[in-house]
Design a protein around this motif. Sequence first.
Motif, short mmCIF file in Angstrom:
data_model
loop_
_atom_site.label_atom_id
_atom_site.label_comp_id
_atom_site.label_asym_id
_atom_site.label_seq_id
_atom_site.Cartn_x
_atom_site.Cartn_y
_atom_site.Cartn_z
N CYS A 191 -4.55 5.76 8.50
CA CYS A 191 -5.02 7.01 8.67
C CYS A 191 -4.10 8.18 8.93
N GLN A 193 -1.06 8.43 7.60
CA GLN A 193 -0.64 8.29 6.54
C GLN A 193 -1.49 9.27 5.40
N LEU A 194 -2.68 8.99 5.26
CA LEU A 194 -3.47 9.86 4.42
C LEU A 194 -3.73 11.15 5.05
N GLY A 206 -1.66 9.93 -1.27
CA GLY A 206 -2.91 9.86 -0.89
C GLY A 206 -3.56 8.47 -1.60
N VAL A 209 -1.80 5.18 -0.50
CA VAL A 209 -2.36 4.70 0.82
C VAL A 209 -3.75 3.93 0.56
N ILE A 210 -4.60 4.57 -0.25
CA ILE A 210 -5.86 3.94 -0.38
C ILE A 210 -5.78 2.63 -1.30
#
Length: 235
Positions: A191, A193-194, A206, A209-210
């Motif tokens: 969380c 990181q995003l 972003g 990360v996802i």
Amino acid sequence: LIAKAIQCENRQESGQACDTCSICLQNSKNELVDLIEIDAASNRGIDEIRDLREKIRFAPSYASSKVYIIDEVHMLTKEAFNALLKSLEEPPSHVYFILATTEIHKIPETILSRCQRYDFRRISVQDIVDRLKHIVEKEGMKAEVVALELIAKHADGGMRDAITLLEQFSNQEMTEELIRERLGLVSHQACDQLYGALGSADTQKGLTVIEELHNDGYNLSQFTISFLGLLRVKL
């Protein structure tokens, strides 16, 4: 609980049932014949409601009143609602109706106008955590507070859902890592990181990360909930 308070022989001044009289004891054991629960999802037609109208004429067997709980009442057909309306307008003095629904907008106004309405709201995370702590202590379980908080948040205001989740982990020590793994919850690190990627307008980071979360098998819907929770804290 409401029916128990209505039928209790020694109701307290506060309105609470005494939980000690014979009626309360039968109620707690689901043995009270004067408390009738009807599932509207499987008894939704006019014939079932007509049958109900015939039965309410009979006096209660043990308690001073009869209580009919119609669950998921919004499932009744239009004709069944019309048949029920007559009973709600002129019920026998010994009969009470409790109409339960999760979709109040589907109840005809003619029915709503003849009822007292009580909206049950979601239980706060702290209240759920306090209850889970009580259960853990009484049952001799081992659980980290942060683990109980995760369960409470995942239950989304539902005490029964929270207790059911707690039971699933009752045979082992409940740690934050265990609960996150079993519920498919992501760590705070993802969380953060995003959040950092959004703050620096780094689209590539972003998306990475996802993608990593997806490849690792995490539930992205749960991640969205966790991330929104982080945003609320930040705000």
